[in-house]
Design a protein around this motif. Structure first.
Motif, mmCIF file in Angstrom:
data_model
loop_
_atom_site.group_PDB
_atom_site.id
_atom_site.type_symbol
_atom_site.label_atom_id
_atom_site.label_comp_id
_atom_site.label_asym_id
_atom_site.label_seq_id
_atom_site.Cartn_x
_atom_site.Cartn_y
_atom_site.Cartn_z
ATOM 1 N N THR A 29 0.833 -1.195 0.000
ATOM 2 C CA THR A 29 0.000 0.000 0.000
ATOM 3 C C THR A 29 0.868 1.245 0.000
ATOM 4 O O THR A 29 0.671 2.165 -0.780
ATOM 5 N N ARG A 44 1.055 4.100 -2.722
ATOM 6 C CA ARG A 44 0.629 5.471 -2.409
ATOM 7 C C ARG A 44 1.785 6.450 -2.455
ATOM 8 O O ARG A 44 1.643 7.566 -2.919
ATOM 9 N N GLU A 102 -13.424 -5.819 0.275
ATOM 10 C CA GLU A 102 -13.057 -6.747 -0.795
ATOM 11 C C GLU A 102 -11.867 -6.229 -1.603
ATOM 12 O O GLU A 102 -10.999 -6.984 -2.026
ATOM 13 N N ASP A 120 -6.537 -2.364 0.439
ATOM 14 C CA ASP A 120 -6.059 -0.985 0.562
ATOM 15 C C ASP A 120 -6.203 -0.228 -0.748
ATOM 16 O O ASP A 120 -5.638 -0.623 -1.767
ATOM 17 N N ILE A 121 -6.941 0.863 -0.697
ATOM 18 C CA ILE A 121 -7.162 1.665 -1.899
ATOM 19 C C ILE A 121 -6.028 2.678 -2.043
ATOM 20 O O ILE A 121 -5.654 3.354 -1.089
ATOM 21 N N THR A 122 -5.464 2.735 -3.234
ATOM 22 C CA THR A 122 -4.269 3.559 -3.433
ATOM 23 C C THR A 122 -4.542 4.788 -4.292
ATOM 24 O O THR A 122 -3.782 5.741 -4.258
ATOM 25 N N VAL A 131 -4.594 -2.263 -4.162
ATOM 26 C CA VAL A 131 -3.439 -3.111 -4.416
ATOM 27 C C VAL A 131 -3.862 -4.375 -5.169
ATOM 28 O O VAL A 131 -3.036 -5.045 -5.782
ATOM 29 N N LYS A 132 -5.144 -4.711 -5.149
ATOM 30 C CA LYS A 132 -5.631 -5.940 -5.778
ATOM 31 C C LYS A 132 -6.182 -5.723 -7.180
ATOM 32 O O LYS A 132 -5.978 -6.549 -8.060
ATOM 33 N N ALA A 133 -6.928 -4.643 -7.380
ATOM 34 C CA ALA A 133 -7.676 -4.518 -8.637
ATOM 35 C C ALA A 133 -8.002 -3.066 -8.933
ATOM 36 O O ALA A 133 -7.932 -2.205 -8.060
ATOM 37 N N ALA A 180 -6.468 8.525 -0.369
ATOM 38 C CA ALA A 180 -7.452 7.547 -0.836
ATOM 39 C C ALA A 180 -7.831 6.572 0.273
ATOM 40 O O ALA A 180 -8.894 5.955 0.237
ATOM 41 N N GLU A 181 -6.951 6.452 1.289
ATOM 42 C CA GLU A 181 -7.223 5.515 2.372
ATOM 43 C C GLU A 181 -8.481 5.878 3.172
ATOM 44 O O GLU A 181 -9.013 5.063 3.911
ATOM 45 N N ASN A 239 -11.155 3.390 2.833
ATOM 46 C CA ASN A 239 -11.045 2.203 3.683
ATOM 47 C C ASN A 239 -11.439 2.526 5.125
ATOM 48 O O ASN A 239 -12.145 1.756 5.774
#
Lengths: 485, 125
Positions: A472, A476, B35, B38-40, B63-65, B88-89, B92
């Motif tokens: 992450t 970021r 799902e 962690d949003i980046t 990190v996934k999609a 962006a976190e 989450n």
């Protein structure tokens, strides 16, 4: 085992060199006297300074951290990480190929031009197409080239309103990206519960705005699109063209041909299906094949025959060059060698064994891992770690990390998106039964550990210099160059 | 995971909070952020842009999609969450308050009737 290697900047010592340019004959000149100040650096570049031995050790040690097909099993789905036969390398190293220059006149390049011409013919035969170009340097580059041909075709016919490209929801991520790059708009088509393209979902898009459809067959679930003839008929009746993504062609060699399925344009990945080096070991090659009605749009120049000699021809309606010279020629020689080595029967056997190996693994693993689309697969299949996630809190990513500790490269993960916790596995034909059994044992052992002691799986990998980097933070706040103090 | 009872939900995991007048606030659900992991990075539309129902109006990258986010109704973007550009976190950490994505002025508020309740949303997960 945990020892993080210093970077080349950290081992740098000011003034340390492995060469000396000082001698009696060479005059020493000052850059300030030779160039205008505006062209000169104000500060010296901070390049690392190391001895030759330090340099060799540094990169040798780094290379040992690598995992390639020469190190171990590499079941990366849809990537076809098959063994690169040394025979290919020997052929590509022949001085006539290795030392040829693309700017050499045609009369000294007849052998190289012949390789290009014959390889195009082989590809036509294997894929059932009328003409091929070997220019594109990678799969996605081939897709982009194919889409430019679709655009050129519609513009030639005055159908400039045809802007819609259909892509199934199981498509490779590069498909929508390539379509967008080529100036198209995208519409996604849903899959049926069985994992195939839903013909009903196609129908609303069959109109004058349709440019074409991109399809992988077998698709990314490793399933053969059995309605393909109906699909190509529908698209053609609406005036669209069918593009075949050849990433999964390793399932079909000598068995079926995209040309017979009704595809107008195909791409092939020589670095997948035809055993040339893949990934960081590239470069790649993504040839494009077309049916005769599209041949005039292929990138030029084309290799043709004039007065019994190979020669380069320009096509007036061509989309133009997509790569300098003739594509990645060294890769073309390797693929040519592979095809000649195996012959038609050998290529067919390749696909048969690739499909057999995938089905063997699928059968051995589906008891412990979920298999959302439980049917005979082609050359790859997609497991789901949903059960491990629910029962033990171990997700697909954790299973990957545990595989690394067992000396196995993780499968393609979290793709295709229509399977939760996806693990997409493609063993290829080059692995022995013993290697496949070792992989089954590794996967079953990880499942067992996940149930008995999930923390042990969550702690993996233990055998790598770095365990779990903070993905992450890396995404970021990426730091992409060495930070001098 | 929590899905507040005063919100509406879509099958594609957006939530809708009804504001004053014809306006709604849209974000992604707690289930969706969980799902995705962690949003980046988040890509949001320009204020003033108009979209039809089910159009993708933005992108969430984790990190996934990488996932499209869909318009729950026809309407115009009147506000976007600028804080997400550097953080962006927040999606989450707080998907329903600090992690909201856009405010939309609806063309046809009756389209809200087709959206799911908390119970309906959770039942189909």
């Amino acid at each position: 085992m945990r020892s993080v290697q210093k970077t080349i900047f950290e081992i740098s010592k000011k003034g340390r060199k492995s060469y000396s340019l000082i001698n009696d004959e060479t005059p020493i000149l000052n850059a300030d006297d030779l160039f205008d100040k505006s062209y000169l650096r104000e500060q010296d570049a901070r390049l690392p300074e190391v001895s030759e031995m330090d340099l060799v050790r540094h990169f040798t040690n780094l290379s040992r951290r690598n995992h390639g097909i020469d190190n171990g099993f590499y079941p990366l789905g849809s990537c076809t990480m098959k063994y690169n036969p040394r025979f290919n390398e020997a052929m590509a190293s022949l001085p006539g190929f290795e030392e040829s220059h693309p700017n050499s006149p045609e009369w000294v390049s007849q052998g190289s031009l012949k390789i290009i011409h014959e390889l195009e013919k082989f590809m036509c035969e294997i894929f059932g197409m009328d003409a091929f170009t070997l220019q594109p340097a990678a799969g996605a580059h081939g897709e982009f080239t194919g889409l430019l041909i679709i655009r050129a075709f519609h513009e030639y016919n005055g159908d400039t309103q045809r802007k819609i490209i259909l892509v199934p929801d199981s498509a490779h991520g590069t498909n929508p990206a390539s379509a967008k790059m080529a100036g198209f708009e995208l519409k996604q088509v849903a899959s049926t519960p069985g994992g195939l393209v839903d013909l009903e979902a196609l129908k609303p898009h069959l109109n004058d705005n349709l440019a074409g459809m991109m399809l992988t067959n077998p698709n990314t679930l490793g399933l053969f699109e059995k309605d393909i003839l109906d699909m190509t008929k529908l698209i053609h009746e609406a005036g669209g063209l069918l593009y075949y993504d050849g990433a999964n062609a390793n399932a079909l060699l000598g068995i079926s041909r995209p040309g017979m399925m009704g595809f107008d344009i195909v791409h092939a990945n020589l670095h997948k299906t035809f055993s040339t080096p893949h990934g960081g070991g590239g470069p790649g090659s993504g040839p494009i094949g077309v049916k005769s009605h599209l041949e005039k749009f292929l990138p030029s120049p084309r290799v043709g025959i004039h007065l019994d000699k190979f020669t380069l021809l320009d096509l007036p309606d061509s989309i133009g060059r997509v790569k300098s010279f003739h594509g990645n020629f060294g890769v073309l020689v390797r693929a040519y060698a592979y095809i000649r080595l195996l012959g038609p029967e050998g290529l067919k056997r390749t696909s048969q064994i690739a499909v057999l190996n995938a089905n063997y693994l699928q059968e051995k693993l589906k008891g412990k891992y979920n298999l959302d689309y439980d049917t005979r697969c082609m050359h790859e299949f997609v497991l789901s770690a949903e059960r491990q996630k629910e029962e033990c809190g171990v997700i697909a990513k954790d299973i990957d990390k545990a595989l690394i500790d067992k000396g196995i490269h993780p499968p393609t993960t979290y793709f295709p998106l229509i399977v939760h916790e996806a693990l997409m596995i493609e063993p290829t034909e080059t692995e022995s039964l013993e290697t496949l059994d070792d992989f089954v044992d590794a996967m079953l052992d990880i499942d067992k550990t996940a149930h008995e002691n999930p923390d042990a799986v969550l702690k993996t990998p233990m055998n790598t210099p770095v365990g779990r980097p903070d993905e992450t933070k890396a995404a970021r706040n990426p730091i992409l160059k060495f930070q001098f103090e | 995971m929590s899905h507040p009872a005063d919100l509406k939900y879509t099958k594609s995991h957006e939530y809708i909070k009804i504001l004053d007048g014809n306006k709604i606030r849209v974000g992604i659900t707690d289930h969706a952020q969980n799902e995705l992991g962690d949003i980046t990075y988040v890509e949001l539309p320009d204020v003033g842009a108009e979209y039809s129902i089910n159009d993708p109006f933005g992108v969430v990258e984790s990190v996934k999609a990488v996932s499209d986010i869909m318009m729950p109704v026809d309407g115009k973007i009147v506000e976007t969450n600028a804080a997400l550009e550097d953080a962006a976190e927040l999606i989450n950490e707080d998907p329903y308050e600090k992690g909201w994505l856009i405010v939309v002025e609806m063309n046809d508020p009756s389209q809200l009737d087709a959206l799911m309740s908390k119970e309906e949303y959770e039942a189909q997960l």
